[in-house]
Scaffold this motif. Structure first.
Motif, PDB file in Angstrom:
ATOM      1  N   ALA A   1       0.728  -1.323   0.113  1.00  0.00           N
ATOM      2  CA  ALA A   1       0.071  -0.042   0.140  1.00  0.00           C
ATOM      3  C   ALA A   1       0.901   1.402  -0.030  1.00  0.00           C
ATOM      4  N   SER A   2       1.977   1.090   0.735  1.00  0.00           N
ATOM      5  CA  SER A   2       2.808   2.411   0.804  1.00  0.00           C
ATOM      6  C   SER A   2       3.264   2.824  -0.556  1.00  0.00           C
ATOM      7  N   ARG A   3       3.452   1.816  -1.466  1.00  0.00           N
ATOM      8  CA  ARG A   3       3.928   2.262  -2.924  1.00  0.00           C
ATOM      9  C   ARG A   3       3.034   3.138  -3.695  1.00  0.00           C
ATOM     10  N   VAL A   4       1.695   2.864  -3.449  1.00  0.00           N
ATOM     11  CA  VAL A   4       0.714   3.839  -3.961  1.00  0.00           C
ATOM     12  C   VAL A   4       1.071   5.229  -4.002  1.00  0.00           C
ATOM     13  N   ALA A   5       1.448   5.547  -2.559  1.00  0.00           N
ATOM     14  CA  ALA A   5       2.027   7.153  -2.473  1.00  0.00           C
ATOM     15  C   ALA A   5       3.134   7.291  -3.178  1.00  0.00           C
ATOM     16  N   ARG A   6       3.885   6.707  -3.780  1.00  0.00           N
ATOM     17  CA  ARG A   6       4.980   6.873  -4.613  1.00  0.00           C
ATOM     18  C   ARG A   6       4.781   6.683  -6.170  1.00  0.00           C
ATOM     19  N   ILE A   7       3.858   5.942  -6.389  1.00  0.00           N
ATOM     20  CA  ILE A   7       3.623   5.697  -7.823  1.00  0.00           C
ATOM     21  C   ILE A   7       2.649   6.750  -8.244  1.00  0.00           C
ATOM     22  N   ALA A   8       1.482   6.818  -7.533  1.00  0.00           N
ATOM     23  CA  ALA A   8       0.092   7.495  -8.170  1.00  0.00           C
ATOM     24  C   ALA A   8       0.141   8.852  -7.397  1.00  0.00           C
ATOM     25  N   PRO A   9      -0.507   9.680  -7.840  1.00  0.00           N
ATOM     26  CA  PRO A   9      -1.216   9.967  -9.198  1.00  0.00           C
ATOM     27  C   PRO A   9      -0.315  10.099 -10.279  1.00  0.00           C
ATOM     28  N   VAL A  10       0.925  10.502  -9.874  1.00  0.00           N
ATOM     29  CA  VAL A  10       2.133  10.888 -10.849  1.00  0.00           C
ATOM     30  C   VAL A  10       3.476  10.164  -9.968  1.00  0.00           C
ATOM     31  N   SER A  11       4.367   9.574 -11.065  1.00  0.00           N
ATOM     32  CA  SER A  11       5.320   8.921 -10.683  1.00  0.00           C
ATOM     33  C   SER A  11       6.492   9.834 -10.055  1.00  0.00           C
ATOM     34  N   ARG A  12       7.190   9.514  -9.202  1.00  0.00           N
ATOM     35  CA  ARG A  12       8.100  10.182  -8.427  1.00  0.00           C
ATOM     36  C   ARG A  12       9.083  10.820  -9.636  1.00  0.00           C
ATOM     37  N   GLU A  13       9.539   9.929 -10.456  1.00  0.00           N
ATOM     38  CA  GLU A  13      10.340  10.403 -11.702  1.00  0.00           C
ATOM     39  C   GLU A  13       9.689  11.757 -12.434  1.00  0.00           C
ATOM     40  N   MET A  14       8.409  11.575 -12.697  1.00  0.00           N
ATOM     41  CA  MET A  14       7.361  12.736 -13.561  1.00  0.00           C
ATOM     42  C   MET A  14       7.607  13.794 -12.393  1.00  0.00           C
ATOM     43  N   ILE A  15       7.675  13.818 -11.201  1.00  0.00           N
ATOM     44  CA  ILE A  15       7.775  14.842 -10.550  1.00  0.00           C
ATOM     45  C   ILE A  15       9.398  15.798 -10.485  1.00  0.00           C
ATOM     46  N   LEU A  16      10.294  14.585 -10.729  1.00  0.00           N
ATOM     47  CA  LEU A  16      11.517  15.252 -10.519  1.00  0.00           C
ATOM     48  C   LEU A  16      11.718  15.964 -12.110  1.00  0.00           C
ATOM     49  N   ASN A  17      10.742  15.575 -13.114  1.00  0.00           N
ATOM     50  CA  ASN A  17      10.949  15.995 -14.485  1.00  0.00           C
ATOM     51  C   ASN A  17      10.454  17.301 -14.349  1.00  0.00           C
ATOM     52  N   TYR A  18       9.234  17.419 -13.506  1.00  0.00           N
ATOM     53  CA  TYR A  18       8.574  18.615 -13.579  1.00  0.00           C
ATOM     54  C   TYR A  18       9.511  19.820 -12.932  1.00  0.00           C
ATOM     55  N   VAL A  19      10.114  19.304 -11.806  1.00  0.00           N
ATOM     56  CA  VAL A  19      10.954  20.408 -10.789  1.00  0.00           C
ATOM     57  C   VAL A  19      12.270  20.903 -11.465  1.00  0.00           C
ATOM     58  N   SER A  20      12.659  19.777 -12.380  1.00  0.00           N
ATOM     59  CA  SER A  20      14.011  19.986 -13.223  1.00  0.00           C
ATOM     60  C   SER A  20      13.558  21.303 -14.164  1.00  0.00           C
ATOM     61  N   HIS A  21      12.532  21.083 -14.949  1.00  0.00           N
ATOM     62  CA  HIS A  21      12.438  22.140 -16.176  1.00  0.00           C
ATOM     63  C   HIS A  21      11.469  23.086 -15.798  1.00  0.00           C
ATOM     64  N   GLN A  22      10.401  22.997 -14.593  1.00  0.00           N
ATOM     65  CA  GLN A  22       9.538  24.113 -14.458  1.00  0.00           C
ATOM     66  C   GLN A  22      10.374  24.726 -13.384  1.00  0.00           C
ATOM     67  N   THR A  23      10.988  24.308 -12.189  1.00  0.00           N
ATOM     68  CA  THR A  23      11.584  25.144 -11.320  1.00  0.00           C
ATOM     69  C   THR A  23      12.948  25.367 -11.408  1.00  0.00           C
ATOM     70  N   LEU A  24      13.689  24.734 -12.107  1.00  0.00           N
ATOM     71  CA  LEU A  24      15.049  24.850 -12.349  1.00  0.00           C
ATOM     72  C   LEU A  24      15.544  25.250 -13.484  1.00  0.00           C
ATOM     73  N   GLY A  25      14.451  25.503 -14.508  1.00  0.00           N
ATOM     74  CA  GLY A  25      14.685  25.796 -15.969  1.00  0.00           C
ATOM     75  C   GLY A  25      15.726  25.103 -16.963  1.00  0.00           C
ATOM     76  N   LEU A  26      15.809  23.794 -16.390  1.00  0.00           N
ATOM     77  CA  LEU A  26      16.512  22.684 -17.474  1.00  0.00           C
ATOM     78  C   LEU A  26      15.919  22.441 -18.391  1.00  0.00           C
ATOM     79  N   PRO A  27      16.495  22.032 -19.737  1.00  0.00           N
ATOM     80  CA  PRO A  27      15.913  21.684 -20.956  1.00  0.00           C
ATOM     81  C   PRO A  27      15.109  20.186 -20.574  1.00  0.00           C
ATOM     82  N   LYS A  28      13.782  20.048 -21.326  1.00  0.00           N
ATOM     83  CA  LYS A  28      13.352  18.824 -21.414  1.00  0.00           C
ATOM     84  C   LYS A  28      13.921  17.750 -22.196  1.00  0.00           C
ATOM     85  N   SER A  29      13.806  16.572 -21.670  1.00  0.00           N
ATOM     86  CA  SER A  29      14.310  15.300 -22.521  1.00  0.00           C
ATOM     87  C   SER A  29      13.230  14.582 -23.251  1.00  0.00           C
ATOM     88  N   TYR A  30      12.001  15.257 -23.181  1.00  0.00           N
ATOM     89  CA  TYR A  30      10.823  14.559 -23.843  1.00  0.00           C
ATOM     90  C   TYR A  30       9.986  15.532 -24.341  1.00  0.00           C
TER      91      TYR A  30
END
Length: 382
Positions: free
Chosen positions: A353-382
């Protein structure tokens, strides 16, 4: 400015919810879950964020997240709180017609009706731009006709309707844009199939098929041209509430581990006296408290109307809570050793059950992507 000190009202609400939740032992029985939902609704907890004019408590996502956190900390998380009042109730409150508000908000608040939310698709998980569920107008009647599939939709069997994210064609550009539709549970062509999950939860997961589901014109929620604005009005509260879900679960696991560590004696003192046991539990507590602060910030920004600021904070809160929850559960199980895997202590079920909080509704990796380009201004890889 975000306050880091809870008001007296919040403290009182937290204490009341805690006392209520402790009278309901954890169960995976749907009837027990239904009873808990109804009793919580009667006390005003389920609709605490919905407008007073429509039977709600007139508070915000901050209060709703507090309720879910305390229910989870007592071992009674209500997953549908994330979906029904937080996502669907918020979207209808902000963008629904007066008729939609009158029809849906009072029963969502008093617990007599529930609403599910369908966005994820088999080929469009984190990439919402690839959603293929489409809605087209019947020129003769003005009806909407929806076609597509959805997966991992919670509680469809107990919900009276599902708020479906579809895409319509922009007449000016020809591009598809997201829109939201209320689909009744018994609508012809709306089929559901349960997904066999390794989760010990009241709420089940479903795959949905929409085969030319015909809906009246007023099934559309909000403006057809608003697009992502309306969608993220629901997704930001979803992230805040998922953070609350994870923090509550982590606190519950930590509490069970602390009780055990104070009593279990192998040598001369309880095992909690040993730093190898005590320090990881202390770290788990710190991580959960830090995640809670970010969750409170995100909820405050959202309730204050700062959608952009809330988006960043809600993603960070969900990330921090998911990580803290998984670590707290893992450490709790490890503290109990073999007992951590028994039904008697009730921690083993939390490993999945604890993995639900890590996976849904958006994965940890997609949050890191969000912070990378929305907050830090880094270019997208996708």
């Amino acid at each position: 400015m975000t306050t880091l000190i809870e008001s007296e009202e919040h403290k009182s609400l937290r204490a009341a919810v805690t006392a209520f939740a402790r009278t309901h032992p954890h169960t995976a029985d749907p009837e027990d879950g239904k009873r808990l939902w109804q009793e919580a609704a009667k006390l005003g907890y389920i609709g605490v964020n919905l407008p007073e004019a429509y039977g709600g408590g007139g508070a915000g996502i901050a209060e709703l997240a507090l309720v879910l956190e305390e229910l989870g900390a007592a071992g009674n998380p209500l997953l549908m709180m994330i979906v029904s009042p937080a996502i669907c109730g918020t979207v209808i409150s902000r963008f629904g017609t007066e008729e939609q508000k009158r029809e849906w908000l009072p029963p969502l608040a008093d617990g007599t009706r529930l609403m599910a939310f369908g966005i994820t698709e088999p080929d469009a998980g984190s990439n919402s731009h690839r959603i293929t569920t489409t809605a087209r107008r019947d020129a003769a009647t003005g009806d909407w006709i929806l076609t597509g599939r959805k997966v991992f939709v919670s509680g469809v069997d107990i919900a009276d309707a599902t708020l479906i994210v579809g895409r319509t064609e922009d007449a000016r550009t020809g591009r598809l844009k997201p829109c939201l539709f209320i689909v009744p549970r018994d609508a012809p062509g709306f089929e559901r199939r349960p997904i066999d999950m390794e989760l010990n939860a009241v709420e089940r997961q479903f795959e949905l098929t929409l085969d030319d589901v015909r809906l009246p014109a007023d099934a559309l929620v909000g403006d057809e041209d608003a697009g992502l604005l309306q969608l993220f009005a629901g997704l930001n509260p979803e992230r805040v509430m998922t953070a609350a879900f994870g923090i509550g679960m982590g606190r519950h696991a930590l509490s069970r581990a602390l009780d055990y560590a104070r009593e279990r004696t192998v040598w001369k003192t309880p095992i909690g006296a040993h730093q190898a046991i005590a320090h990881p539990l202390a770290q788990a507590h710190i991580d959960l408290e830090l995640a809670r602060l970010m969750m409170q910030k995100a909820a405050h920004l959202y309730d204050a109307g700062d959608d952009a600021g809330a988006g960043e904070a809600a993603n960070m809160a969900k990330y921090a809570a998911g990580e803290a929850c998984v670590r707290a559960v893992d450490q709790a199980v490890h503290t109990l050793g073999g007992n951590g895997l028994t039904r008697e202590y009730g921690l083993a079920r939390l490993i999945t059950a604890s993995r639900v909080a890590r996976i849904a509704p958006v994965s940890r990796e997609m949050i890191l992507n969000y912070v990378s380009h929305q907050t830090l201004g880094l270019p997208k890889s996708y």
